[in-house]
Design an enzyme around this catalytic site. Structure first.
Site, PDB file in Angstrom:
ATOM      1  N   GLU A  84     -16.601  21.883  25.866  1.00 28.11           N
ATOM      2  CA  GLU A  84     -16.289  22.558  24.627  1.00 28.11           C
ATOM      3  C   GLU A  84     -15.005  23.098  24.665  1.00 28.11           C
ATOM      4  O   GLU A  84     -14.379  23.921  25.301  1.00 28.11           O
ATOM      5  CB  GLU A  84     -17.084  24.215  24.972  1.00 28.11           C
ATOM      6  CG  GLU A  84     -17.484  24.617  23.604  1.00 28.11           C
ATOM      7  CD  GLU A  84     -16.613  25.821  22.989  1.00 28.11           C
ATOM      8  OE1 GLU A  84     -15.663  25.264  22.097  1.00 28.11           O
ATOM      9  OE2 GLU A  84     -16.346  26.905  23.523  1.00 28.11           O
ATOM     10  N   CYS A 133     -11.513  30.111  20.295  1.00 30.10           N
ATOM     11  CA  CYS A 133     -11.769  28.675  20.053  1.00 30.10           C
ATOM     12  C   CYS A 133     -12.100  28.711  18.462  1.00 30.10           C
ATOM     13  O   CYS A 133     -12.013  27.495  17.795  1.00 30.10           O
ATOM     14  CB  CYS A 133     -12.691  27.902  20.888  1.00 30.10           C
ATOM     15  SG  CYS A 133     -14.213  28.673  21.077  1.00 30.10           S
TER      16      CYS A 133
END
Length: 487
Positions: A254, A288
């Site tokens: 991720e 993110c």
């Protein structure tokens, strides 16, 4: 701090079959808002990783054989203890990581939900029956634990982003070695080790070993670690993916994002700028999924940029431990200088600074840039800071082209009064998550989460997706009588 009475448990230590002195030495815990030393952590060495991997391999077999309801009970008790110790954990999240109190409280609750979700996993069907072309044969495909799962978690949401891998991996019968970032090792690792230890998790099943690149590299490369779950930068993720590929090791990545909010000509500008400010400035933009690109139709771009700048100027920046603020400090000087470099380079290239663009220490003002073009750093790069670059477009096709111009493909948002128009655009956007009439920073514990392209290798966290991610599939065929072959 309120937890000083318990500091001796983890002070200067790692958690690996109990609390041990780390072979890699120690590091100070630095409060980013003040620069003060507020604790000492142990730094694991490659030798510590090797010991943990051997211990985990031994403990995992008995843990996997533990009845599912007993594993689930430990997950539920860990969830209860997480809530019971919320004040202590949140305080460390605020001081160690620069989180606002509201962000810390939300993160702890989300981690609690992850634990509750994980507690439900062991009681789900763990396989399926398939028909066979051979008479009297039964084909069973079932999920079996990987063995030992290595988890490398980041500093920005250290509790949640550790727990979303640790909890399902444990619940499904794996042992886990967690390497939290040294900048968040207390909130995102050592306090969690205490929670699981006190919840009754057997020794050796969970190891928490803070450390830097050498520690992480040892974890990635260890032959007794069957899977690696990494959350962090795309550059490091590519390296980990290459190593795991050569070792034929399962890997979940991720990675970064340069996430766009698309504001169409029929959007509610007031609502869109509310979503945009939240997505761009939450936790100082150090997420993110941060809304890093604001793509706005030409007919409303002036109104949008002005309102977003007004929202930015109304936000308070300061020490979240001492006062009520909207934004706390950035994590370190390197991050601050990188963010400011992107802002100043973009202004020099022709962008217009409508708000912010200044800092004091690690406190960076929420910043809005107008007139950002695709060749500017503020458009091309993942900023990971409280900056909202605004770029204009003239058509839906151009908006899609601008979104997909980035190698990243984590999250996107679309604002429009037409659901059919929004859904049509979402199918053309290369992103693992697309939110209509919302912002890019979204998480629900039961929904698959992940990105495309440079943002990772697909949706794998959340609900049933965890079962496939943290197990391997085994085919077992069964017959009452053996087949007699012509040989």
């Amino acid at each position: 701090m309120s937890n000083e009475g318990n500091a001796h448990v983890w002070n200067a230590r790692i958690h690996s079959n109990g609390w041990k002195t780390a072979r890699g030495g120690t590091a100070f815990v630095i409060e980013p808002a003040t620069g003060e030393r507020i604790g000492v952590i142990g730094i694991g060495s490659p030798e510590d990783i090797d010991d943990a991997a051997s211990s985990a391999a031994q403990a995992q077999e008995a843990w996997a054989a533990t009845p599912f309801d007993q594993r689930a009970a430990i997950m539920r008790e860990a969830a209860r203890l997480l809530k019971e110790r919320a004040h202590e954990i949140n305080e460390w999240n605020v001081r160690e990581c620069g989180s606002t109190r509201a962000k810390a409280e939300w993160e702890l609750h989300a981690a609690y939900e992850q634990l509750q979700m994980a507690a439900a996993l062991p009681m789900q069907p763990d396989g399926a029956l398939y028909p066979s072309a051979i008479a009297h044969r039964m084909n069973l495909c079932r999920h079996v634990p990987v063995g030992t799962v290595g988890v490398i978690a980041p500093w920005n949401f250290p509790i949640l982003l550790a727990m979303r891998s640790v909890a399902p991996a444990l619940a499904l019968g794996n042992a886990v070695i967690l390497k939290p970032d040294p900048q968040s090792a207390v909130a995102g690792g050592l306090l969690l080790a205490r929670v699981f230890e006190d919840a009754g998790l057997p020794p050796g099943v969970l190891h928490v070993i803070p450390g830097g690149p050498a520690t992480g590299d040892a974890l990635v490369r260890h032959p007794k670690v069957g899977m690696l779950s990494f959350t962090g930068s795309t550059g490091v993720g590519r390296s980990i993916g290459e190593i795991c590929g050569r070792m034929l090791k399962k890997v979940a990545l991720e990675l970064g994002g340069n996430n766009a909010i698309v504001v169409l000509d029929d959007a509610d500008v007031e609502a869109a700028t509310s979503s945009a400010a939240w997505g761009a400035f939450l936790h100082q933009g150090q997420i993110c999924m941060q809304t890093g690109r604001h793509l706005v139709h030409r007919s409303i771009v002036g109104q949008y940029a002005a309102r977003l700048a007004e929202r930015a100027r109304n936000l308070t920046v300061g020490d979240p431990f001492k006062q009520q603020v909207h934004l706390g400090p950035l994590i370190n000087e390197k991050q601050r200088d990188r963010i400011d470099g992107i802002v100043q380079t973009s202004v020099d290239a022709g962008a217009t600074l409508l708000a912010g663009g200044r800092f004091s220490g690690l406190f960076y003002e929420p910043t809005v840039l107008a007139g950002v073009t695709p060749d500017m750093a503020a458009f091309r790069e993942e900023i990971f800071g409280p900056v909202a670059p605004v770029t204009v477009f003239d058509s839906d096709d151009e908006a899609v082209e601008l979104v997909n111009a980035s190698d990243y493909g984590l999250a996107a948002a679309i604002h429009t009064r037409s659901m059919s128009r929004g859904l049509a655009l979402s199918s053309r956007i290369r992103a693992g998550m697309v939110h209509l009439n919302d912002q890019t920073v979204n998480n629900e514990f039961h929904v698959p989460f992940g990105g495309m392209g440079a943002s990772g290798n697909g949706g794998r966290f959340g609900g049933p997706a965890n079962v496939h991610e943290f197990t391997q599939t085994q085919w077992v065929s069964v017959m009452d009588s053996p087949i007699r072959y012509p040989f």
